[in-house]
Design an enzyme around this catalytic site. Sequence first.
Site, short mmCIF file in Angstrom:
data_model
loop_
_atom_site.label_atom_id
_atom_site.label_comp_id
_atom_site.label_asym_id
_atom_site.label_seq_id
_atom_site.Cartn_x
_atom_site.Cartn_y
_atom_site.Cartn_z
N CYS A 133 61.41 -14.66 -6.81
CA CYS A 133 61.85 -15.92 -6.23
C CYS A 133 63.14 -15.57 -5.51
O CYS A 133 64.12 -15.15 -6.14
CB CYS A 133 62.08 -16.94 -7.34
SG CYS A 133 62.89 -18.44 -6.78
N CYS A 189 60.77 -18.65 -15.55
CA CYS A 189 61.58 -18.06 -14.49
C CYS A 189 62.99 -17.90 -15.05
O CYS A 189 63.43 -18.73 -15.86
CB CYS A 189 61.59 -18.97 -13.26
SG CYS A 189 62.65 -18.34 -11.93
#
Length: 349
Positions: free
Chosen positions: A190, A130
Amino acid sequence: MPTEIRHDWRREELLALLALPLPELLYRAAAVHREHFDPAEVQVSTLLSVKTGGCPEDCGYCPQAQRYATGVDAGKLMDTAQVLEKARQARDAGASRFCMGAAWRSPKDRDIPKVAAMIAGVKALGLETCATLGMLSADQAGALRDAGLDYYNHNLDTAPEFYGEVIHTRQYQDRLDTLDHVREAGLKTCCGGIVGMGETREQRAGLLQALANLPAHPDSVPINRLVQVAGTPLAGTAELDPFEFVRMVAVARIAMPRSMVRLSAGREQMSDELQALCFAAGANSIFHGEKLLTTGNPDVERDQALFARLGLRPMPLSRCEPGHGTVAATGATVHADITEPASACGCAA
Ligand code: SAM
Ligand code: DTB
Ligand code: SF4
Protein backbone atom coordinates in the site's frame (compact mmCIF):
# COMPACT_ATOMS: atom_id res chain seq x y z
CA MET A 1 -8.50 -3.64 -25.90
CA PRO A 2 -7.63 -3.72 -22.17
CA THR A 3 -5.34 -0.98 -20.94
CA GLU A 4 -1.72 -2.06 -20.92
CA ILE A 5 -0.08 -2.35 -17.49
CA ARG A 6 2.98 -0.13 -17.78
CA HIS A 7 6.04 0.53 -15.66
CA ASP A 8 7.72 2.95 -18.04
CA TRP A 9 5.65 6.09 -17.57
CA ARG A 10 7.38 9.29 -18.61
CA ARG A 11 6.87 12.46 -16.59
CA GLU A 12 5.57 14.38 -19.64
CA GLU A 13 2.90 11.76 -20.36
CA LEU A 14 1.56 11.98 -16.81
CA LEU A 15 1.74 15.75 -16.90
CA ALA A 16 -0.20 15.76 -20.18
CA LEU A 17 -2.88 13.57 -18.58
CA LEU A 18 -3.06 15.88 -15.54
CA ALA A 19 -3.57 18.80 -17.93
CA LEU A 20 -6.41 17.29 -19.98
CA PRO A 21 -9.76 19.08 -20.00
CA LEU A 22 -11.43 17.72 -16.85
CA PRO A 23 -14.38 16.04 -18.64
CA GLU A 24 -11.98 14.19 -20.97
CA LEU A 25 -9.77 13.11 -18.06
CA LEU A 26 -12.79 11.85 -16.11
CA TYR A 27 -14.01 9.94 -19.16
CA ARG A 28 -10.67 8.20 -19.67
CA ALA A 29 -10.22 7.35 -15.98
CA ALA A 30 -13.78 6.05 -15.69
CA ALA A 31 -13.22 3.78 -18.70
CA VAL A 32 -10.08 2.27 -17.14
CA HIS A 33 -11.89 1.86 -13.80
CA ARG A 34 -14.60 -0.28 -15.44
CA GLU A 35 -12.08 -2.62 -17.04
CA HIS A 36 -11.06 -3.98 -13.67
CA PHE A 37 -13.66 -3.04 -11.08
CA ASP A 38 -17.33 -2.58 -10.47
CA PRO A 39 -17.47 1.21 -10.15
CA ALA A 40 -20.25 0.91 -7.56
CA GLU A 41 -17.97 -0.94 -5.13
CA VAL A 42 -15.70 0.86 -2.68
CA GLN A 43 -13.25 -1.01 -0.49
CA VAL A 44 -13.53 0.07 3.15
CA SER A 45 -10.58 0.12 5.54
CA THR A 46 -10.44 1.29 9.15
CA LEU A 47 -7.34 2.80 10.71
CA LEU A 48 -6.18 2.59 14.30
CA SER A 49 -3.17 4.30 15.80
CA VAL A 50 -1.69 1.54 17.97
CA LYS A 51 1.25 3.72 19.02
CA THR A 52 0.69 7.45 18.91
CA GLY A 53 3.06 10.44 18.91
CA GLY A 54 6.61 10.94 20.11
CA CYS A 55 8.08 10.10 16.69
CA PRO A 56 11.74 11.05 16.16
CA GLU A 57 11.28 11.83 12.42
CA ASP A 58 10.72 15.33 11.05
CA CYS A 59 8.04 14.79 8.35
CA GLY A 60 6.82 18.37 7.83
CA TYR A 61 3.15 17.38 7.60
CA CYS A 62 2.94 15.12 10.60
CA PRO A 63 1.25 15.90 13.91
CA GLN A 64 2.99 12.91 15.53
CA ALA A 65 6.56 14.18 15.17
CA GLN A 66 7.92 14.78 18.66
CA ARG A 67 9.69 17.98 17.60
CA TYR A 68 6.52 19.89 16.61
CA ALA A 69 4.16 21.35 19.22
CA THR A 70 0.90 19.92 17.93
CA GLY A 71 -0.74 18.85 21.18
CA VAL A 72 -0.42 15.13 20.32
CA ASP A 73 0.89 13.33 23.42
CA ALA A 74 3.27 10.41 23.06
CA GLY A 75 1.66 7.11 24.06
CA LYS A 76 2.79 3.51 24.50
CA LEU A 77 2.01 0.58 22.23
CA MET A 78 -1.63 -0.40 22.88
CA ASP A 79 -2.59 -3.72 24.49
CA THR A 80 -3.55 -6.42 22.03
CA ALA A 81 -6.95 -6.91 23.68
CA GLN A 82 -7.83 -3.23 23.17
CA VAL A 83 -6.74 -3.38 19.53
CA LEU A 84 -8.86 -6.47 18.92
CA GLU A 85 -11.90 -4.81 20.45
CA LYS A 86 -11.47 -1.89 18.01
CA ALA A 87 -11.01 -4.32 15.12
CA ARG A 88 -14.22 -6.15 16.04
CA GLN A 89 -16.11 -2.85 16.07
CA ALA A 90 -14.63 -1.93 12.67
CA ARG A 91 -15.65 -5.29 11.19
CA ASP A 92 -19.17 -4.94 12.57
CA ALA A 93 -19.36 -1.46 11.02
CA GLY A 94 -18.55 -2.94 7.58
CA ALA A 95 -14.77 -2.63 7.24
CA SER A 96 -12.97 -5.37 5.30
CA ARG A 97 -9.45 -4.25 6.18
CA PHE A 98 -7.97 -3.08 9.47
CA CYS A 99 -4.82 -0.98 9.34
CA MET A 100 -2.63 -0.50 12.40
CA GLY A 101 -0.34 2.52 12.43
CA ALA A 102 2.59 3.31 14.71
CA ALA A 103 4.52 6.58 15.02
CA TRP A 104 7.89 4.91 14.65
CA ARG A 105 10.87 5.61 12.43
CA SER A 106 11.07 1.81 12.31
CA PRO A 107 9.97 -0.88 14.76
CA LYS A 108 12.49 -2.26 17.24
CA ASP A 109 12.94 -6.01 16.96
CA ARG A 110 11.39 -6.37 20.42
CA ASP A 111 8.18 -4.70 19.13
CA ILE A 112 7.67 -7.26 16.39
CA PRO A 113 6.20 -10.10 18.53
CA LYS A 114 3.70 -7.63 20.05
CA VAL A 115 2.59 -6.36 16.64
CA ALA A 116 2.54 -9.96 15.35
CA ALA A 117 0.05 -10.88 18.09
CA MET A 118 -2.20 -7.99 17.02
CA ILE A 119 -2.00 -9.04 13.38
CA ALA A 120 -2.82 -12.67 14.17
CA GLY A 121 -5.78 -11.61 16.30
CA VAL A 122 -7.19 -9.21 13.68
CA LYS A 123 -6.79 -11.86 10.99
CA ALA A 124 -8.69 -14.36 13.17
CA LEU A 125 -11.62 -11.91 13.19
CA GLY A 126 -11.88 -12.42 9.42
CA LEU A 127 -10.42 -9.05 8.47
CA GLU A 128 -7.64 -8.29 6.03
CA THR A 129 -4.66 -6.92 7.93
CA CYS A 130 -2.52 -3.90 7.17
CA ALA A 131 0.23 -2.23 9.16
CA THR A 132 2.23 0.97 8.81
CA LEU A 133 5.14 1.02 11.24
CA GLY A 134 7.88 2.92 9.41
CA MET A 135 10.97 1.41 7.78
CA LEU A 136 11.23 -2.40 7.86
CA SER A 137 14.17 -4.74 7.46
CA ALA A 138 13.76 -7.85 5.31
CA ASP A 139 13.59 -10.03 8.45
CA GLN A 140 10.94 -7.84 10.04
CA ALA A 141 8.85 -7.95 6.87
CA GLY A 142 9.11 -11.76 6.90
CA ALA A 143 8.08 -11.96 10.56
CA LEU A 144 5.00 -9.79 9.94
CA ARG A 145 4.05 -11.91 6.93
CA ASP A 146 4.34 -15.06 9.05
CA ALA A 147 1.99 -13.50 11.60
CA GLY A 148 -0.67 -13.11 8.90
CA LEU A 149 -0.08 -9.60 7.59
CA ASP A 150 -1.69 -8.99 4.19
CA TYR A 151 -0.65 -5.38 3.38
CA TYR A 152 2.10 -3.01 4.44
CA ASN A 153 1.60 0.74 4.01
CA HIS A 154 4.68 2.79 3.32
CA ASN A 155 4.29 5.95 1.26
CA LEU A 156 6.68 7.68 -1.12
CA ASP A 157 4.79 10.81 -0.06
CA THR A 158 5.87 13.10 -2.92
CA ALA A 159 8.15 13.48 -5.96
CA PRO A 160 11.83 12.69 -5.38
CA GLU A 161 12.86 16.30 -6.05
CA PHE A 162 10.34 17.81 -3.59
CA TYR A 163 10.89 15.22 -0.87
CA GLY A 164 13.91 17.01 0.66
CA GLU A 165 11.76 20.08 1.33
CA VAL A 166 9.41 18.04 3.53
CA ILE A 167 11.49 15.33 5.25
CA HIS A 168 15.16 15.36 6.26
CA THR A 169 15.54 12.44 8.67
CA ARG A 170 15.13 9.66 6.09
CA GLN A 171 15.84 9.48 2.39
CA TYR A 172 13.68 8.57 -0.59
CA GLN A 173 15.93 5.55 -1.14
CA ASP A 174 15.18 4.33 2.42
CA ARG A 175 11.51 4.22 1.45
CA LEU A 176 12.23 2.34 -1.77
CA ASP A 177 14.33 -0.15 0.21
CA THR A 178 11.50 -0.82 2.67
CA LEU A 179 9.09 -1.29 -0.23
CA ASP A 180 11.52 -3.84 -1.72
CA HIS A 181 11.66 -5.74 1.59
CA VAL A 182 7.87 -5.74 1.81
CA ARG A 183 7.38 -6.93 -1.77
CA GLU A 184 10.11 -9.55 -1.51
CA ALA A 185 8.51 -10.93 1.66
CA GLY A 186 5.37 -11.56 -0.41
CA LEU A 187 3.29 -8.88 1.30
CA LYS A 188 0.96 -6.66 -0.69
CA THR A 189 2.02 -3.06 -0.87
CA CYS A 190 0.00 0.00 0.00
CA CYS A 191 1.92 3.02 -1.21
CA GLY A 192 0.89 6.52 -2.16
CA GLY A 193 1.49 10.08 -1.13
CA ILE A 194 0.22 13.47 -0.07
CA VAL A 195 -0.85 16.37 -2.25
CA GLY A 196 -1.37 19.97 -1.21
CA MET A 197 2.06 20.38 0.42
CA GLY A 198 2.99 23.27 -1.89
CA GLU A 199 4.27 21.02 -4.68
CA THR A 200 3.82 21.87 -8.35
CA ARG A 201 1.68 19.92 -10.79
CA GLU A 202 4.87 18.62 -12.35
CA GLN A 203 5.89 17.30 -8.94
CA ARG A 204 2.50 15.60 -8.58
CA ALA A 205 3.26 13.95 -11.93
CA GLY A 206 6.63 13.00 -10.41
CA LEU A 207 4.95 11.23 -7.49
CA LEU A 208 2.67 9.33 -9.89
CA GLN A 209 5.67 8.41 -12.02
CA ALA A 210 7.59 7.09 -8.99
CA LEU A 211 4.57 5.01 -7.90
CA ALA A 212 3.64 3.63 -11.32
CA ASN A 213 7.24 2.73 -12.19
CA LEU A 214 7.84 0.69 -9.03
CA PRO A 215 8.69 -2.95 -9.90
CA ALA A 216 5.02 -3.80 -9.25
CA HIS A 217 2.17 -1.33 -8.97
CA PRO A 218 1.17 -0.92 -5.33
CA ASP A 219 -1.96 -2.98 -4.60
CA SER A 220 -3.41 0.07 -2.85
CA VAL A 221 -2.54 3.68 -3.62
CA PRO A 222 -3.59 6.10 -0.87
CA ILE A 223 -3.92 9.66 -2.13
CA ASN A 224 -3.88 11.92 0.92
CA ARG A 225 -4.81 15.58 0.83
CA LEU A 226 -2.65 17.37 3.39
CA VAL A 227 -4.48 17.76 6.69
CA GLN A 228 -2.96 20.95 8.00
CA VAL A 229 -2.19 20.64 11.69
CA ALA A 230 -1.16 23.71 13.70
CA GLY A 231 2.43 23.40 14.89
CA THR A 232 3.67 21.45 11.85
CA PRO A 233 5.91 23.27 9.34
CA LEU A 234 3.33 22.75 6.58
CA ALA A 235 0.46 24.40 8.47
CA GLY A 236 -0.54 27.50 6.52
CA THR A 237 0.38 26.07 3.09
CA ALA A 238 -1.84 27.50 0.33
CA GLU A 239 -4.84 25.17 -0.18
CA LEU A 240 -4.70 22.99 -3.27
CA ASP A 241 -7.46 23.58 -5.84
CA PRO A 242 -9.89 20.68 -5.21
CA PHE A 243 -10.00 19.93 -8.95
CA GLU A 244 -6.25 19.26 -8.83
CA PHE A 245 -6.99 16.56 -6.27
CA VAL A 246 -9.58 15.02 -8.61
CA ARG A 247 -7.04 15.12 -11.45
CA MET A 248 -4.51 13.33 -9.25
CA VAL A 249 -7.01 10.55 -8.47
CA ALA A 250 -7.93 10.20 -12.15
CA VAL A 251 -4.32 9.93 -13.35
CA ALA A 252 -3.51 7.45 -10.54
CA ARG A 253 -6.39 5.32 -11.85
CA ILE A 254 -5.14 5.53 -15.44
CA ALA A 255 -1.49 4.85 -14.59
CA MET A 256 -2.23 2.00 -12.12
CA PRO A 257 -5.40 0.42 -13.53
CA ARG A 258 -5.64 -2.58 -11.21
CA SER A 259 -4.76 -0.84 -7.96
CA MET A 260 -7.21 0.25 -5.32
CA VAL A 261 -7.00 4.04 -5.37
CA ARG A 262 -7.84 5.28 -1.89
CA LEU A 263 -9.31 8.62 -0.94
CA SER A 264 -7.34 8.89 2.27
CA ALA A 265 -6.58 11.77 4.60
CA GLY A 266 -8.45 15.01 3.99
CA ARG A 267 -11.88 13.55 3.31
CA GLU A 268 -13.41 15.25 6.35
CA GLN A 269 -12.68 18.63 4.78
CA MET A 270 -14.08 17.59 1.36
CA SER A 271 -17.64 18.28 0.26
CA ASP A 272 -19.83 15.35 -0.73
CA GLU A 273 -19.71 16.68 -4.29
CA LEU A 274 -15.91 16.62 -4.37
CA GLN A 275 -15.86 13.06 -3.05
CA ALA A 276 -18.43 12.06 -5.69
CA LEU A 277 -16.15 13.48 -8.39
CA CYS A 278 -13.25 11.45 -6.96
CA PHE A 279 -15.32 8.24 -7.11
CA ALA A 280 -16.25 9.11 -10.70
CA ALA A 281 -12.52 9.62 -11.39
CA GLY A 282 -11.75 6.08 -10.26
CA ALA A 283 -11.22 6.21 -6.50
CA ASN A 284 -12.49 2.95 -5.03
CA SER A 285 -11.32 2.79 -1.46
CA ILE A 286 -11.73 4.89 1.68
CA PHE A 287 -10.84 5.00 5.34
CA HIS A 288 -14.02 4.63 7.36
CA GLY A 289 -14.51 5.58 10.99
CA GLU A 290 -14.39 8.83 12.89
CA LYS A 291 -10.63 9.03 13.22
CA LEU A 292 -7.64 8.52 10.96
CA LEU A 293 -4.57 8.26 13.22
CA THR A 294 -4.79 11.49 15.19
CA THR A 295 -7.01 13.67 12.98
CA GLY A 296 -10.70 13.47 12.07
CA ASN A 297 -12.48 11.56 9.32
CA PRO A 298 -16.14 11.88 8.27
CA ASP A 299 -18.49 10.37 10.82
CA VAL A 300 -20.06 7.02 10.06
CA GLU A 301 -23.54 8.46 9.42
CA ARG A 302 -22.20 10.94 6.88
CA ASP A 303 -20.42 8.15 4.96
CA GLN A 304 -23.48 5.88 5.08
CA ALA A 305 -25.63 8.68 3.71
CA LEU A 306 -23.05 9.46 1.02
CA PHE A 307 -22.88 5.83 -0.12
CA ALA A 308 -26.69 5.68 -0.24
CA ARG A 309 -26.98 8.93 -2.20
CA LEU A 310 -24.29 7.87 -4.69
CA GLY A 311 -25.47 4.24 -4.97
CA LEU A 312 -22.12 2.91 -3.74
CA ARG A 313 -21.62 -0.35 -1.81
CA PRO A 314 -18.78 -1.59 0.41
CA MET A 315 -16.64 -4.03 -1.57
CA PRO A 316 -17.08 -7.54 -0.16
CA LEU A 317 -14.04 -9.29 1.23
CA SER A 318 -14.65 -12.08 -1.28
CA ARG A 319 -12.89 -9.96 -3.91
CA CYS A 320 -9.82 -11.82 -2.75
CA GLU A 321 -7.33 -9.61 -4.51
CA PRO A 322 -7.48 -6.10 -5.89
CA GLY A 323 -8.96 -6.36 -9.35
CA HIS A 324 -10.30 -9.89 -8.90
CA GLY A 325 -13.92 -10.82 -9.27
CA THR A 326 -16.77 -10.27 -11.62
CA VAL A 327 -17.25 -6.83 -13.07
CA ALA A 328 -21.00 -6.40 -12.74
CA ALA A 329 -21.19 -3.75 -15.43
CA THR A 330 -19.69 -5.99 -18.13
CA GLY A 331 -19.99 -9.51 -16.70
CA ALA A 332 -16.27 -10.01 -17.33
CA THR A 333 -14.15 -11.97 -14.86
CA VAL A 334 -10.80 -10.41 -14.14
CA HIS A 335 -7.78 -11.39 -12.11
CA ALA A 336 -5.08 -9.10 -10.81
CA ASP A 337 -2.36 -10.99 -12.61
CA ILE A 338 -3.68 -12.10 -15.98
CA THR A 339 -0.77 -14.50 -16.39
CA GLU A 340 -2.03 -16.37 -13.33
CA PRO A 341 -4.62 -19.12 -13.91
CA ALA A 342 -7.91 -18.23 -12.23
CA SER A 343 -7.71 -21.34 -10.06
CA ALA A 344 -4.27 -20.43 -8.69
CA CYS A 345 -5.42 -17.33 -6.90
CA GLY A 346 -8.17 -19.04 -4.90
CA CYS A 347 -10.58 -16.38 -6.12
CA ALA A 348 -14.23 -17.37 -6.11
CA ALA A 349 -14.73 -15.71 -9.50
N1 SAM B 1 5.39 6.30 10.97
C1 SAM B 1 5.09 5.51 9.86
C2 SAM B 1 5.61 6.09 8.56
O1 SAM B 1 5.78 7.30 8.48
O2 SAM B 1 5.82 5.32 7.62
C3 SAM B 1 3.61 5.19 9.69
C4 SAM B 1 2.56 6.23 9.96
S1 SAM B 1 2.56 7.68 8.96
C5 SAM B 1 1.47 8.71 9.85
C6 SAM B 1 1.72 7.21 7.47
C7 SAM B 1 1.46 8.23 6.41
O3 SAM B 1 0.42 9.11 6.82
C8 SAM B 1 2.57 9.17 6.01
O4 SAM B 1 3.50 8.58 5.15
C9 SAM B 1 1.79 10.26 5.30
O5 SAM B 1 1.68 9.97 3.92
C10 SAM B 1 0.42 10.23 5.97
N2 SAM B 1 0.17 11.45 6.75
C11 SAM B 1 0.69 11.75 7.95
N3 SAM B 1 0.27 12.96 8.38
C12 SAM B 1 -0.54 13.45 7.40
C13 SAM B 1 -1.24 14.66 7.23
N4 SAM B 1 -1.21 15.64 8.14
N5 SAM B 1 -1.99 14.83 6.10
C14 SAM B 1 -2.01 13.85 5.18
N6 SAM B 1 -1.35 12.69 5.27
C15 SAM B 1 -0.62 12.49 6.37
C1 DTB C 1 -2.02 6.84 4.50
O1 DTB C 1 -1.54 7.01 3.36
N1 DTB C 1 -2.83 7.68 5.12
C2 DTB C 1 -3.16 7.20 6.44
C3 DTB C 1 -2.50 5.80 6.46
N2 DTB C 1 -1.76 5.78 5.24
C4 DTB C 1 -1.74 5.35 7.61
C5 DTB C 1 -2.72 8.13 7.54
C6 DTB C 1 -3.26 9.50 7.42
C7 DTB C 1 -2.85 10.25 8.63
C8 DTB C 1 -3.45 11.63 8.70
C9 DTB C 1 -2.98 12.38 9.86
C10 DTB C 1 -3.38 11.79 11.19
O2 DTB C 1 -4.55 11.40 11.39
O3 DTB C 1 -2.53 11.77 12.11
FE1 SF4 D 1 6.87 9.72 12.29
FE2 SF4 D 1 5.47 8.53 10.37
FE3 SF4 D 1 4.77 10.96 11.30
FE4 SF4 D 1 6.95 10.74 9.83
S1 SF4 D 1 4.84 10.31 9.16
S2 SF4 D 1 6.76 11.88 11.76
S3 SF4 D 1 7.69 8.74 10.47
S4 SF4 D 1 4.73 9.05 12.42
